[in-house]
Scaffold this active site. Structure first.
Site, mmCIF file in Angstrom:
data_model
loop_
_atom_site.group_PDB
_atom_site.id
_atom_site.type_symbol
_atom_site.label_atom_id
_atom_site.label_comp_id
_atom_site.label_asym_id
_atom_site.label_seq_id
_atom_site.Cartn_x
_atom_site.Cartn_y
_atom_site.Cartn_z
ATOM 1 N N ASP A 77 0.831 -1.206 0.000
ATOM 2 C CA ASP A 77 0.000 0.000 0.000
ATOM 3 C C ASP A 77 0.866 1.255 0.000
ATOM 4 O O ASP A 77 1.954 1.272 0.580
ATOM 5 C CB ASP A 77 -0.890 -0.022 1.249
ATOM 6 C CG ASP A 77 -2.029 0.979 1.171
ATOM 7 O OD1 ASP A 77 -2.322 1.463 0.059
ATOM 8 O OD2 ASP A 77 -2.620 1.285 2.220
ATOM 9 N N ASN B 295 -10.322 -2.798 -6.929
ATOM 10 C CA ASN B 295 -9.552 -1.797 -7.667
ATOM 11 C C ASN B 295 -10.178 -1.403 -8.998
ATOM 12 O O ASN B 295 -9.760 -0.418 -9.623
ATOM 13 C CB ASN B 295 -8.119 -2.289 -7.915
ATOM 14 C CG ASN B 295 -7.251 -2.274 -6.680
ATOM 15 O OD1 ASN B 295 -6.257 -2.987 -6.611
ATOM 16 N ND2 ASN B 295 -7.609 -1.472 -5.678
#
Length: 252
Positions: free
Chosen positions: A26, A74
């Protein structure tokens, strides 16, 4: 990749290392924003970090490394960013697969492939097929993956078996459901690392993480390196893993 060299087969013995490390990579976008760079550059630097961590994992004696490459959530990102991510995946496999194979890395893919572009599916299949007999390090790539979806898919498989008369529903337990997940032969992660300081699993390996140790590090993924991995492993080593029970007391 017919010109790939024969792979190495054994890694170093490091009994202090967790056998299976999973990483939520991340912070690429925030890394780029902090430097006034486009998000695509953050993702590109993230690929460089992945190369470092794959190499470090072998050096530290880790047997399984799972990376959260592309979440099923996503797809809500801008189309241009999704295109950049898929382009990076294409380049990573085309440019790095031969060296991964040479280094004895086995590539496994988990996640949903239905709906992916045909060339992406072909590259994923090629990566698994070329490296299937390697044993130095297993690199599990969670691509188009969501843990809830994985569990639901396992439940659907069991429901079909019951409907077809091949399974008594009374025989279904946690072990049975686990055996119907995407990679039941791979052990659950000992350690899950998330970069960028966020402290949540974000639909990643929720079934497999039941007894994993979680370590959250503040640095963004493009800055993650061997030293950061060693720091997370050192934190893991300080933990007392109980697996739902009590730690045995030593006699005084």
């Amino acid at each position: 990749m017919s010109n790939a060299a024969a792979p190495a087969t054994e890694g170093p013995d490091r009994s202090d290392a967790p056998a299976h490390v999973a990483i939520i990579m991340d912070g690429n976008g925030r890394w780029a924003a902090a430097r006034g760079l486009p998000r695509a550059e953050g993702h590109r630097r993230g690929v460089e970090a992945l190369r470092r961590v794959v190499r470090a994992s072998h050096e530290l004696g880790i047997r399984y490394l799972t990376i959260f490459s592309f979440s099923s959530e996503n797809w809500s990102r801008p189309a241009s960013e999704i295109g950049d991510l898929f382009g990076l995946l294409r380049r990573f496999i085309r440019n790095d697969l031969a060296s991964l194979h040479r280094d004895g890395v086995k590539v496994r893919i988990i996640g949903e492939r239905d709906g992916l572009e045909s060339d992406i599916c072909a590259l994923l299949n090629e990566a698994e097929e070329l490296t299937r007999d390697n044993s130095r390090l297993t690199l599990v790539v969670a691509f188009n993956y969501g843990s809830r979806q994985e569990i639901a898919k396992a439940a659907q498989k069991l429901a079909r078996e019951v409907a077809e008369g091949r399974r008594d529903p009374a025989t279904i337990d946690a072990e049975t459901l686990g055996a119907h997940l995407d990679a039941p032969d791979i052990p659950d992660p000992d350690l899950i690392i998330r970069t960028s300081g966020e402290q949540r699993l974000s639909n990643f390996l929720m079934w497999q993480a039941a007894y994993s140790e979680l370590v959250f590090v503040p640095i963004h993924w493009p800055d993650f390196d061997k030293a950061a991995l060693e720091g997370a492993i050192a934190e893991f080593a300080r933990r007392e893993r109980r697996f739902g029970g009590l730690v045995a007391k030593t006699a005084s």
